[in-house]
Scaffold this motif. Structure first.
Motif, PDB file in Angstrom:
ATOM      1  N   THR A 162      -3.019   9.537   9.781  1.00  0.00           N
ATOM      2  CA  THR A 162      -2.533   9.607   8.218  1.00  0.00           C
ATOM      3  C   THR A 162      -1.822   8.169   7.930  1.00  0.00           C
ATOM      4  OG1 THR A 162      -2.409  11.556   9.270  1.00  0.00           O
ATOM      5  CG2 THR A 162      -0.643  10.840   7.721  1.00  0.00           C
ATOM      6  N   LEU A 163      -0.902   7.494   8.486  1.00  0.00           N
ATOM      7  CA  LEU A 163      -0.189   5.883   8.317  1.00  0.00           C
ATOM      8  C   LEU A 163      -1.261   4.969   8.028  1.00  0.00           C
ATOM      9  CD1 LEU A 163       2.309   6.279  10.344  1.00  0.00           C
ATOM     10  CD2 LEU A 163       2.284   6.980   8.025  1.00  0.00           C
ATOM     11  N   THR A 169       8.279  -9.948  11.304  1.00  0.00           N
ATOM     12  CA  THR A 169       8.187 -11.358  10.944  1.00  0.00           C
ATOM     13  C   THR A 169       6.650 -11.601   9.897  1.00  0.00           C
ATOM     14  OG1 THR A 169       8.827 -11.883  13.435  1.00  0.00           O
ATOM     15  CG2 THR A 169       7.016 -13.759  12.553  1.00  0.00           C
ATOM     16  N   VAL A 170       6.087 -10.968   9.810  1.00  0.00           N
ATOM     17  CA  VAL A 170       4.368 -10.810   8.786  1.00  0.00           C
ATOM     18  C   VAL A 170       5.139 -11.009   7.497  1.00  0.00           C
ATOM     19  CG1 VAL A 170       2.263 -10.610   7.891  1.00  0.00           C
ATOM     20  CG2 VAL A 170       3.282 -11.108  10.870  1.00  0.00           C
ATOM     21  N   VAL A 171       6.447  -9.645   7.232  1.00  0.00           N
ATOM     22  CA  VAL A 171       6.649  -9.550   5.964  1.00  0.00           C
ATOM     23  C   VAL A 171       7.284 -10.805   5.754  1.00  0.00           C
ATOM     24  CG1 VAL A 171       8.746  -8.524   5.100  1.00  0.00           C
ATOM     25  CG2 VAL A 171       7.125  -6.986   6.043  1.00  0.00           C
ATOM     26  N   GLY A 172       8.311 -11.413   6.533  1.00  0.00           N
ATOM     27  CA  GLY A 172       8.977 -12.562   6.439  1.00  0.00           C
ATOM     28  C   GLY A 172       8.165 -14.066   5.928  1.00  0.00           C
ATOM     29  N   MET A 173       7.361 -14.335   6.574  1.00  0.00           N
ATOM     30  CA  MET A 173       6.450 -15.288   6.142  1.00  0.00           C
ATOM     31  C   MET A 173       5.844 -14.710   5.223  1.00  0.00           C
ATOM     32  SD  MET A 173       4.965 -15.828  10.216  1.00  0.00           S
ATOM     33  CE  MET A 173       3.657 -17.563   9.393  1.00  0.00           C
ATOM     34  N   MET A 178       5.316  -5.316   3.636  1.00  0.00           N
ATOM     35  CA  MET A 178       5.791  -4.745   3.961  1.00  0.00           C
ATOM     36  C   MET A 178       6.069  -2.987   3.763  1.00  0.00           C
ATOM     37  SD  MET A 178       8.644  -5.818   0.293  1.00  0.00           S
ATOM     38  CE  MET A 178       9.399  -4.954  -0.168  1.00  0.00           C
ATOM     39  N   ILE A 179       4.338  -2.828   3.023  1.00  0.00           N
ATOM     40  CA  ILE A 179       3.756  -1.407   3.648  1.00  0.00           C
ATOM     41  C   ILE A 179       3.186  -0.893   4.802  1.00  0.00           C
ATOM     42  CG2 ILE A 179       2.378   0.499   2.516  1.00  0.00           C
ATOM     43  CD1 ILE A 179       3.884  -0.075   0.600  1.00  0.00           C
ATOM     44  N   TYR A 180       2.561  -2.077   5.556  1.00  0.00           N
ATOM     45  CA  TYR A 180       2.500  -2.387   6.692  1.00  0.00           C
ATOM     46  C   TYR A 180       3.325  -2.211   8.039  1.00  0.00           C
ATOM     47  CZ  TYR A 180      -1.874  -3.702   3.961  1.00  0.00           C
ATOM     48  OH  TYR A 180      -2.477  -4.125   2.811  1.00  0.00           O
ATOM     49  N   SER A 181       4.584  -2.932   7.802  1.00  0.00           N
ATOM     50  CA  SER A 181       5.464  -2.368   8.410  1.00  0.00           C
ATOM     51  C   SER A 181       6.081  -1.665   8.591  1.00  0.00           C
ATOM     52  CB  SER A 181       6.137  -3.672   8.223  1.00  0.00           C
ATOM     53  OG  SER A 181       7.226  -3.714   7.176  1.00  0.00           O
ATOM     54  N   CYS A 182       5.982  -0.795   7.609  1.00  0.00           N
ATOM     55  CA  CYS A 182       6.970   0.322   7.398  1.00  0.00           C
ATOM     56  C   CYS A 182       6.169   1.449   7.977  1.00  0.00           C
ATOM     57  CB  CYS A 182       7.215   1.047   6.365  1.00  0.00           C
ATOM     58  SG  CYS A 182       9.543   0.291   5.663  1.00  0.00           S
ATOM     59  N   LEU A 199       9.013   5.606  -0.437  1.00  0.00           N
ATOM     60  CA  LEU A 199       9.457   7.159   0.190  1.00  0.00           C
ATOM     61  C   LEU A 199       8.681   6.880   1.537  1.00  0.00           C
ATOM     62  CD1 LEU A 199       5.702   7.962  -1.767  1.00  0.00           C
ATOM     63  CD2 LEU A 199       8.510   8.674  -1.403  1.00  0.00           C
ATOM     64  N   LEU A 200       8.203   5.703   1.989  1.00  0.00           N
ATOM     65  CA  LEU A 200       8.604   5.888   3.528  1.00  0.00           C
ATOM     66  C   LEU A 200       9.626   4.666   4.294  1.00  0.00           C
ATOM     67  CD1 LEU A 200       5.310   2.638   3.252  1.00  0.00           C
ATOM     68  CD2 LEU A 200       5.213   5.125   4.530  1.00  0.00           C
TER      69      LEU A 200
END
Length: 267
Positions: free
Chosen positions: A124-125, A71-75, A96-100, A151-152
């Protein structure tokens, strides 16, 4: 009437490092890229409902976090395409990075004890996210972000293939549908970038109702949004199977997939 590219909009001059193929402020002066903006609704509303349902079902918090991250990516993407401002671009790209990273954690923790926490993987993430964020804020190179995101996604693809090949082969339909939709969106994203001039010429020659079908970056949002949503369902299905629940994919109103399940009763 001035060319679309020269029109002045509510948000002023573009400051983002990317400006996509959709003509700016063509539909309304309040939204720079109208179709690229509203197409994000598929990444905003369904995941919110999924997060609410996962909380009601008492699922591990990682899954409500995965839904809300989408949802955060979409917003963020909505704000970016609406304004074409650099700050809003970061609000789109960094989540996008954080959600992945959340998706990766969910996928690689599918076969662990209930409510277990893998602190090494979390560290690690988080470290990966911090390094990518720091470098990207420094270099401001979109290709760097795209490679790190890739990569993710690649890690998620490998893990998904492992699950449907060696663990739960009957989940191939759901797993490969998610992957196929994402790849279709990626194909359209590339077509939009490579053949932008031809697409704009086509839109100038045909009525808007036909031209809108060639807004391939908007289609990228739709297909990758649906693909990402299905990926969460795939991850959730895998997890609930391992926990000995009885998951089933059902379709709300005959069209929208959700997972329903019940704990396995002991005899």
């Amino acid at each position: 009437m001035a060319p679309a590219a020269d029109r002045q909009g509510y948000w002023g001059p573009t400051t983002s490092t990317l400006d996509w193929c959709e003509e700016n402020y063509l539909v309304t002066r309040y939204i720079a890229e109208f179709w690229n903006t509203v197409s994000n609704l598929i990444m905003i509303i369904p995941p919110i409902l999924g997060a609410i349902q996962s909380i009601k079902d008492g699922l591990e918090r990682r899954y409500s976090a995965a839904y809300l991250a989408l949802t955060v990516v979409g917003m963020g993407s909505w704000c970016f395409h609406m304004t074409l401002k650099y700050e809003m671009q970061l609000l789109d790209e960094l989540p996008m990075i954080y959600s992945c990273c959340i998706f990766v954690y969910c996928m690689f923790e599918c076969f662990k004890m209930k409510s277990s926490v893998n602190y090494h993987l979390i560290f690690t993430l988080v470290l990966f996210s911090l390094i990518v964020t720091t470098i990207y804020l420094k270099v401001k190179e979109p290709v760097f972000h795209q490679v790190m995101y890739g990569l993710l996604v690649f890690a998620l693809v490998l893990r998904s293939i492992y699950i449907v090949t060696w663990v739960y082969p009957w989940l191939r339909g759901l797993g490969y549908t998610s992957l196929g939709l994402f790849l279709l969106g990626f194909l359209l994203w590339n077509i939009d970038n490579i053949f932008c001039d031809s697409l704009r010429d086509f839109r100038n020659k045909f009525p808007p109702i036909i031209g809108v079908t060639t807004q391939f970056h908007a289609w990228w949002h739709i297909f990758t949004g649906l693909g990402s949503y299905l990926h969460i369902l795939f991850s959730l299905y895998t997890r609930t199977l391992y926990l000995r629940y009885r998951p089933k994919v059902k379709f709300l109103f005959g069209i929208w997939p959700v997972i329903m399940f019940e704990p396995l009763r002991k005899h």
